[in-house]
Design an enzyme around this catalytic site. Sequence first.
Site, PDB file in Angstrom:
ATOM      1  N   GLU A   8     -24.690  22.842 -44.201  1.00 48.86           N
ATOM      2  CA  GLU A   8     -23.224  22.794 -44.236  1.00 48.86           C
ATOM      3  C   GLU A   8     -22.623  24.187 -44.421  1.00 48.86           C
ATOM      4  O   GLU A   8     -21.612  24.513 -43.816  1.00 48.86           O
ATOM      5  CB  GLU A   8     -22.727  21.859 -45.349  1.00 48.86           C
ATOM      6  N   CYS A  22      -3.752   4.282 -33.834  1.00 47.51           N
ATOM      7  CA  CYS A  22      -3.302   5.677 -33.765  1.00 47.51           C
ATOM      8  C   CYS A  22      -1.779   5.763 -33.625  1.00 47.51           C
ATOM      9  O   CYS A  22      -1.193   5.363 -32.624  1.00 47.51           O
ATOM     10  CB  CYS A  22      -3.980   6.388 -32.598  1.00 47.51           C
TER      11      CYS A  22
HETATM   12  S1  SF4 Z   1      -8.080  10.612 -29.208  1.00 46.56           S
HETATM   13 FE1  SF4 Z   1      -7.032  11.125 -31.132  1.00 46.56          FE
HETATM   14  S2  SF4 Z   1      -4.856  11.110 -30.570  1.00 46.56           S
HETATM   15 FE2  SF4 Z   1      -5.919  10.030 -28.937  1.00 46.56          FE
HETATM   16  S3  SF4 Z   1      -5.848   7.887 -29.548  1.00 46.56           S
HETATM   17 FE3  SF4 Z   1      -7.759   8.702 -30.363  1.00 46.56          FE
HETATM   18  S4  SF4 Z   1      -7.287   9.351 -32.450  1.00 46.56           S
HETATM   19 FE4  SF4 Z   1      -5.337   9.075 -31.364  1.00 46.56          FE
END
Ligand code: SF4
Length: 474
Positions: A23, A213
């Site tokens: 890490e 999202c």
């Molecule tokens: S790629 Fe990222 S912005 Fe696009 S739907 Fe998935 S989480 Fe959301």
Amino acid sequence: MISDPIELRTTLEKRAYEVWISEIMLQQTRVATVIDYWTRWMAKWPTIHDLAAAKSEDVLAQWSGLGYYSRATRIHEAAKLAVGDPDMKGLLPSSAKDLEAKMPGVGAYTAGAISCIVFGNPSAMVDGNVFRVLSRQLGIHGNVKADKAVIDTIWAAADALVKATSELDGDDGSINTEPNDRSGQWGQALMELGSTICTPNPNCSQCPITSTCRVYKEGELQAKKSKEASPRIPDIEDACTLCEPFEGDLEDSDDDSAQDKKRGKAKKPDAKQSKQATLTAFAFTKKTISSSSSLSSPAAAASTASKETMVAITRYARKFPVKPIKKAVRIEETLVCAIRRGDGQYLIQRRPLKGLLAGLWEFPSKLLEASAKIDKKKREQLSVEYVSGLLHGTKAGKKPKISCKGELGSIDWQFTHIKLTMHVHLFTVGEDAMVTEDDEEQPRQWVVDVAGFESMGTGMRKCWDMVKAEAEEL
Ligand code: SF4
């Protein structure tokens, strides 16, 4: 499952050591580069006890080429501390809080990663990729590098998510909170998503978590709004000050750099106008999976959104998180003085243990005054003065004979925030030249084999190539 406590302790100690080193190496360095370094490191020091007993010179030499050398120094310090501590005896603490508090160089992310991956604790690990994924999932248009309120909110969300994910639901409906490997898998899955799909330029059509999202939904609404006028319904989120406003017109603004300028007027679309799954729905526990029937597959998401809409969504998602204003690169110039003694040895010195290239060895170097316009002739004069100050006499008590062979050339070297130009000068001195007494902070020594001196930075090695070519002509 290991039942023998001694074997379990040995396994945890080894695993914690391995994850910790990887890490730290991965901070600021790509995986492909780290693999080789990590393998060589483990071959040289297979346990934390071996590392604690190593010489600091060897640790720096092993790190050579990875950059940010203070990381190596702190790893070594931390290994000695963990081995010498009567409670730890070489086994790193299991809680993220203790790791961060007790181990030099271990920050919140690394502490979370060790606690979670090695010890199975529900600890959040939020790296740059996870910051990006969660800022989009939560729809937080903020600066994840500098805005404390934004950073704290995302860490709190990550913490809640990993806790929900790690809870094992028993067949009888009971919840088991014992350490397990789900939190580690969860954290690594989020990072993987951020590095493969939810990248700075995201591929939302392939994302498995579009239904939770916020930014995806807002982007979709944004695309709709461009076709039909849609009245905005004010809600409680108008009272939230976490998000920064957008620059100019959302629909037309595709210029990320615009965010680096003065923040503008546009507001985010109102995702509440449409039903959206909550963030916790993407922590796949039994409790939430039944209520997340709207979770869509990438193919399903792509098929329901037109190509035009998908372009609008990804264009909108790219604006998250807010891009921080880049720090101006500092311009620096330094005189690098290779001093060759009559017996073919060169003088080298160790850099201070703190700051840029901490603890690495170099040819004696002098930083030039910033903003001063210094030409080649003046640089040569300054380097002669500098070298004369370094060599205080000969064994016979005489003034050393110093001959300057001139400036051999200049090498540009780029650090994150510094553009350094190294003006390389070559000097020859008599065999009995002696060095001015140095302090412990900056020891000096004469060496025959400069190339074999491993704890020397890559930029300084370029200077050596220049010196070597010239010295062959002497
Ligand atoms: S790629 Fe990222 S912005 Fe696009 S739907 Fe998935 S989480 Fe959301």
